[in-house]
Scaffold this active site. Structure first.
Site, PDB file in Angstrom:
ATOM      1  N   ASP A  16       0.791  -1.232   0.000  1.00  0.00           N
ATOM      2  CA  ASP A  16       0.000   0.000   0.000  1.00  0.00           C
ATOM      3  C   ASP A  16       0.825   1.284   0.000  1.00  0.00           C
ATOM      4  OD1 ASP A  16       0.921   0.153   2.683  1.00  0.00           O
ATOM      5  OD2 ASP A  16      -0.888  -0.821   3.453  1.00  0.00           O
ATOM      6  N   HIS A  66       6.635  -7.666  -1.348  1.00  0.00           N
ATOM      7  CA  HIS A  66       5.577  -8.157  -2.243  1.00  0.00           C
ATOM      8  C   HIS A  66       5.198  -7.147  -3.323  1.00  0.00           C
ATOM      9  CE1 HIS A  66       4.145 -11.357   0.920  1.00  0.00           C
ATOM     10  NE2 HIS A  66       5.210 -11.736   0.250  1.00  0.00           N
ATOM     11  N   CYS A 101       6.493  -6.955 -22.634  1.00  0.00           N
ATOM     12  CA  CYS A 101       7.904  -6.533 -22.730  1.00  0.00           C
ATOM     13  C   CYS A 101       8.589  -6.444 -21.381  1.00  0.00           C
ATOM     14  CB  CYS A 101       8.033  -5.210 -23.483  1.00  0.00           C
ATOM     15  SG  CYS A 101       7.506  -3.780 -22.502  1.00  0.00           S
TER      16      CYS A 101
HETATM   17  C1  BJW Z   1      -3.392  -6.467  13.540  1.00  0.00           C
HETATM   18  C2  BJW Z   1      -4.251  -5.362  13.532  1.00  0.00           C
HETATM   19  C3  BJW Z   1      -3.849  -4.226  14.261  1.00  0.00           C
HETATM   20  C4  BJW Z   1      -5.127  -6.917  12.298  1.00  0.00           C
HETATM   21  N1  BJW Z   1      -2.690  -4.253  14.912  1.00  0.00           N
HETATM   22  N2  BJW Z   1      -2.262  -6.461  14.204  1.00  0.00           N
HETATM   23  C5  BJW Z   1       6.518 -23.252   2.212  1.00  0.00           C
HETATM   24  C6  BJW Z   1       5.536 -24.009   2.824  1.00  0.00           C
HETATM   25  C7  BJW Z   1       4.221 -23.960   2.378  1.00  0.00           C
HETATM   26  C8  BJW Z   1       3.856 -23.157   1.315  1.00  0.00           C
HETATM   27  C9  BJW Z   1       4.812 -22.395   0.720  1.00  0.00           C
HETATM   28  C10 BJW Z   1       6.121 -22.454   1.160  1.00  0.00           C
HETATM   29  N3  BJW Z   1       6.851 -21.594   0.401  1.00  0.00           N
HETATM   30  C11 BJW Z   1       6.033 -21.013  -0.498  1.00  0.00           C
HETATM   31  C12 BJW Z   1       4.783 -21.490  -0.339  1.00  0.00           C
HETATM   32  C13 BJW Z   1       3.591 -21.090  -1.143  1.00  0.00           C
HETATM   33  C14 BJW Z   1       3.051 -19.736  -0.780  1.00  0.00           C
HETATM   34  C15 BJW Z   1       2.567 -19.759   0.661  1.00  0.00           C
HETATM   35  O1  BJW Z   1       3.181 -19.255   1.580  1.00  0.00           O
HETATM   36  N4  BJW Z   1       1.402 -20.310   0.888  1.00  0.00           N
HETATM   37  C16 BJW Z   1       0.820 -20.332   2.246  1.00  0.00           C
HETATM   38  C17 BJW Z   1      -0.599 -19.806   2.184  1.00  0.00           C
HETATM   39  C18 BJW Z   1       0.955 -21.709   2.807  1.00  0.00           C
HETATM   40  N5  BJW Z   1       4.051 -18.696  -0.955  1.00  0.00           N
HETATM   41  C19 BJW Z   1       4.314 -18.202  -2.155  1.00  0.00           C
HETATM   42  O2  BJW Z   1       3.739 -18.607  -3.127  1.00  0.00           O
HETATM   43  C20 BJW Z   1       5.365 -17.121  -2.263  1.00  0.00           C
HETATM   44  N6  BJW Z   1       6.274 -17.452  -3.297  1.00  0.00           N
HETATM   45  C21 BJW Z   1       7.297 -18.278  -3.096  1.00  0.00           C
HETATM   46  O3  BJW Z   1       7.607 -18.685  -1.998  1.00  0.00           O
HETATM   47  O4  BJW Z   1       7.994 -18.608  -4.249  1.00  0.00           O
HETATM   48  C22 BJW Z   1       8.691 -19.850  -4.260  1.00  0.00           C
HETATM   49  C23 BJW Z   1       7.662 -20.919  -4.618  1.00  0.00           C
HETATM   50  C24 BJW Z   1       7.084 -20.903  -5.864  1.00  0.00           C
HETATM   51  C25 BJW Z   1       6.149 -21.899  -6.193  1.00  0.00           C
HETATM   52  C26 BJW Z   1       5.784 -22.867  -5.263  1.00  0.00           C
HETATM   53  C27 BJW Z   1       6.353 -22.839  -3.986  1.00  0.00           C
HETATM   54  C28 BJW Z   1       7.318 -21.858  -3.677  1.00  0.00           C
HETATM   55  C29 BJW Z   1       4.734 -15.794  -2.674  1.00  0.00           C
HETATM   56  C30 BJW Z   1       3.796 -15.241  -1.662  1.00  0.00           C
HETATM   57  C31 BJW Z   1       3.144 -13.966  -2.178  1.00  0.00           C
HETATM   58  C32 BJW Z   1       2.040 -13.479  -1.269  1.00  0.00           C
HETATM   59  N7  BJW Z   1       1.271 -12.512  -1.967  1.00  0.00           N
HETATM   60  C33 BJW Z   1       0.240 -11.789  -1.265  1.00  0.00           C
HETATM   61  C34 BJW Z   1      -0.462 -10.821  -2.263  1.00  0.00           C
HETATM   62  C35 BJW Z   1       0.431  -9.620  -2.564  1.00  0.00           C
HETATM   63  C36 BJW Z   1      -0.205  -8.690  -3.521  1.00  0.00           C
HETATM   64  C37 BJW Z   1      -1.463  -8.085  -2.999  1.00  0.00           C
HETATM   65  O5  BJW Z   1      -1.495  -7.457  -1.917  1.00  0.00           O
HETATM   66  O6  BJW Z   1      -2.480  -8.201  -3.668  1.00  0.00           O
HETATM   67  O7  BJW Z   1       0.774 -11.052  -0.163  1.00  0.00           O
HETATM   68  S1  BJW Z   1      -0.964 -12.867  -0.464  1.00  0.00           S
HETATM   69  C38 BJW Z   1      -1.163 -11.866   0.980  1.00  0.00           C
HETATM   70  O8  BJW Z   1      -0.642 -12.532   2.169  1.00  0.00           O
HETATM   71  C39 BJW Z   1      -0.268 -10.647   0.757  1.00  0.00           C
HETATM   72  C40 BJW Z   1       0.277 -10.413   2.127  1.00  0.00           C
HETATM   73  O9  BJW Z   1       1.449  -9.623   2.044  1.00  0.00           O
HETATM   74  C41 BJW Z   1       0.508 -11.811   2.635  1.00  0.00           C
HETATM   75  C42 BJW Z   1       0.626 -11.920   4.127  1.00  0.00           C
HETATM   76  O10 BJW Z   1      -0.552 -11.560   4.747  1.00  0.00           O
HETATM   77  P1  BJW Z   1      -0.490 -10.713   6.095  1.00  0.00           P
HETATM   78  O11 BJW Z   1       0.139  -9.406   5.837  1.00  0.00           O
HETATM   79  O12 BJW Z   1       0.087 -11.534   7.164  1.00  0.00           O
HETATM   80  O13 BJW Z   1      -2.036 -10.408   6.327  1.00  0.00           O
HETATM   81  P2  BJW Z   1      -3.151 -11.287   7.072  1.00  0.00           P
HETATM   82  O14 BJW Z   1      -4.461 -10.739   6.694  1.00  0.00           O
HETATM   83  O15 BJW Z   1      -2.931 -12.725   6.870  1.00  0.00           O
HETATM   84  O16 BJW Z   1      -2.873 -11.013   8.623  1.00  0.00           O
HETATM   85  C43 BJW Z   1      -3.088  -9.752   9.224  1.00  0.00           C
HETATM   86  C44 BJW Z   1      -2.656  -9.841  10.667  1.00  0.00           C
HETATM   87  O17 BJW Z   1      -2.789  -8.561  11.252  1.00  0.00           O
HETATM   88  C45 BJW Z   1      -3.511 -10.810  11.505  1.00  0.00           C
HETATM   89  O18 BJW Z   1      -2.632 -11.623  12.265  1.00  0.00           O
HETATM   90  C46 BJW Z   1      -4.314  -9.877  12.409  1.00  0.00           C
HETATM   91  O19 BJW Z   1      -4.581 -10.467  13.682  1.00  0.00           O
HETATM   92  C47 BJW Z   1      -3.393  -8.704  12.519  1.00  0.00           C
HETATM   93  N8  BJW Z   1      -4.022  -7.408  12.817  1.00  0.00           N
HETATM   94  N9  BJW Z   1      -5.374  -5.657  12.802  1.00  0.00           N
HETATM   95  C48 BJW Z   1      -1.946  -5.361  14.916  1.00  0.00           C
HETATM   96  N10 BJW Z   1      -4.643  -3.104  14.332  1.00  0.00           N
HETATM   97 ZN    ZN Z   2       5.290  -3.475 -22.859  1.00  0.00          ZN
END
Ligand code: BJW
Ligand code: ZN
Length: 289
Positions: A129, A142, A153
């Site tokens: 953001d 990310h 391209c």
């Molecule tokens: C508060 C609050 C307040 C609320 N104060 N707190 C190993 C094991 C298993 C799976 C995998 C692995 N390695 C890779 C994977 C696959 C996958 C993965 O992790 N899957 C899991 C779901 C299991 N990972 C990937 O694919 C990654 N790539 C990769 O590793 O490449 C190598 C590979 C390739 C192919 C196969 C395997 C490996 C890439 C991950 C990309 C994530 N992308 C996103 C979207 C980004 C673009 C967009 O925004 O649209 O990123 S998904 C989404 O989740 C986004 C976030 O950055 C990310 C994390 O979420 P986050 O920030 O933690 O948010 P929430 O909502 O989950 O949590 C919010 C928290 O805040 C909560 O705890 C609340 O309690 C708290 N909270 N208010 C304090 N006021």
């Molecule tokens: Zn282009």
């Protein structure tokens, strides 16, 4: 004075439960840590009004946000995915950094202006953001809602256009798919190819340079602040155990229990972080909510 109140509330392992009063990370640890890293997630921006991915805010129209953050979703329905990102861009453009973002900025300033310089600080954010853009040593692991990449391209560039394509205007208020043809979606100014948001979707690899930069930060890190992330998404999900295994301490800031940590601050990070880092609100130099 500060030191005394800090001592009075200095925290032992697992005793950092937020009770509504000021909480401080063990003051000695905060002062003696040589390289402090903040790992941030969607919870950091929640108090700015930006929805998180999981939990209540994680839905857009009838879709789970994480269902749309995939290359397959974009391949199958680029219009729907662009409508989703257009909606988020427009929303974020109306939002401001909150007290937790500001606490990180102030903490970095404090570290940078200390004489002698005994500490360094870095922020690694999973958020796209841009609300942490006032941080100097920032890694947006990310990507960004305000960067695009051409699917033909590969041209990457910043883009703050509102709307990003004329045909998307108003779709942010629709409850239904608009199904725009590809020609009406954002296109590359160089080759007219279809643009995509320059963010990292599930199953996409993170940029190698970014991974290397993160590695440099984590290898030196002796205190990791894990702020507002569910810790479910890799590779970020592995960073706390990486630091911990090397002897670094972990402090978690979240509204609910997530990681096992040395210090745990349960509460909204806008309320908790500034006290824990001993940066008071003081004079507002940034616009905050
Ligand atoms: C508060 C609050 C307040 C609320 N104060 N707190 C190993 C094991 C298993 C799976 C995998 C692995 N390695 C890779 C994977 C696959 C996958 C993965 O992790 N899957 C899991 C779901 C299991 N990972 C990937 O694919 C990654 N790539 C990769 O590793 O490449 C190598 C590979 C390739 C192919 C196969 C395997 C490996 C890439 C991950 C990309 C994530 N992308 C996103 C979207 C980004 C673009 C967009 O925004 O649209 O990123 S998904 C989404 O989740 C986004 C976030 O950055 C990310 C994390 O979420 P986050 O920030 O933690 O948010 P929430 O909502 O989950 O949590 C919010 C928290 O805040 C909560 O705890 C609340 O309690 C708290 N909270 N208010 C304090 N006021
Ligand atoms: Zn282009």
């Amino acid at each position: 004075m500060l030191q005394e109140s800090a001592k009075a509330s200095s925290l032992e392992r697992s005793q950092g439960q937020y009770q509504g009063g000021p909480q401080l990370i063990d003051v000695t640890l905060l002062k003696t840590s040589k390289h402090i890293v903040a790992l941030c997630g969607a919870g950091l921006s929640a108090e700015s009004g930006v929805p998180t991915f999981r939990g209540e805010g994680g839905f857009w129209r009838t879709f789970q946000a994480t269902e749309l953050a995939t290359p397959k979703a974009f391949e199958k329905n680029p219009s729907r995915v662009w409508e989703f990102y257009h909606y988020r861009r427009e929303l974020v453009l109306t939002k401001k950094p909150n007290r937790a973002h500001k606490a990180l900025v102030d903490f970095e300033k404090k570290v940078l202006s200390a004489d002698p310089k005994t500490q360094t600080f870095a922020v690694i954010t999973q958020n796209v953001d841009g609300l942490s853009s006032n941080i100097k040593n920032l890694i947006e692991m990310h990507g960004s809602l305000f960067k695009t990449r051409c699917t033909k391209c590969g041209d990457r560039r910043e883009n703050y256009d509102s709307p990003i394509a004329l045909a998307l205007k108003g779709t942010e208020n629709s409850q239904f798919d608009i199904n725009l043809p590809i020609e009406k979606l954002p296109s590359c100014s160089k080759c007219k190819g279809l643009l995509r948001p320059d963010v990292v979707w599930f199953e996409e690899c993170l940029d190698n340079d970014i991974l290397m930069k993160i590695n440099v930060e984590l290898e030196r890190c002796d205190l990791l602040l894990v702020i507002g992330t569910s810790g479910l998404v890799y590779p970020a999900a592995a960073y706390a155990s990486f630091v911990s295994a090397r002897g670094g301490k972990i402090a978690v800031f979240n509204i609910e229990k997530t990681y096992d940590a040395d210090f745990e601050f349960i509460g909204p990070c806008g309320e908790v972080l500034g006290n824990a880092l001993m940066v008071n609100d003081g004079e507002d130099k940034h616009e905050v909510v």
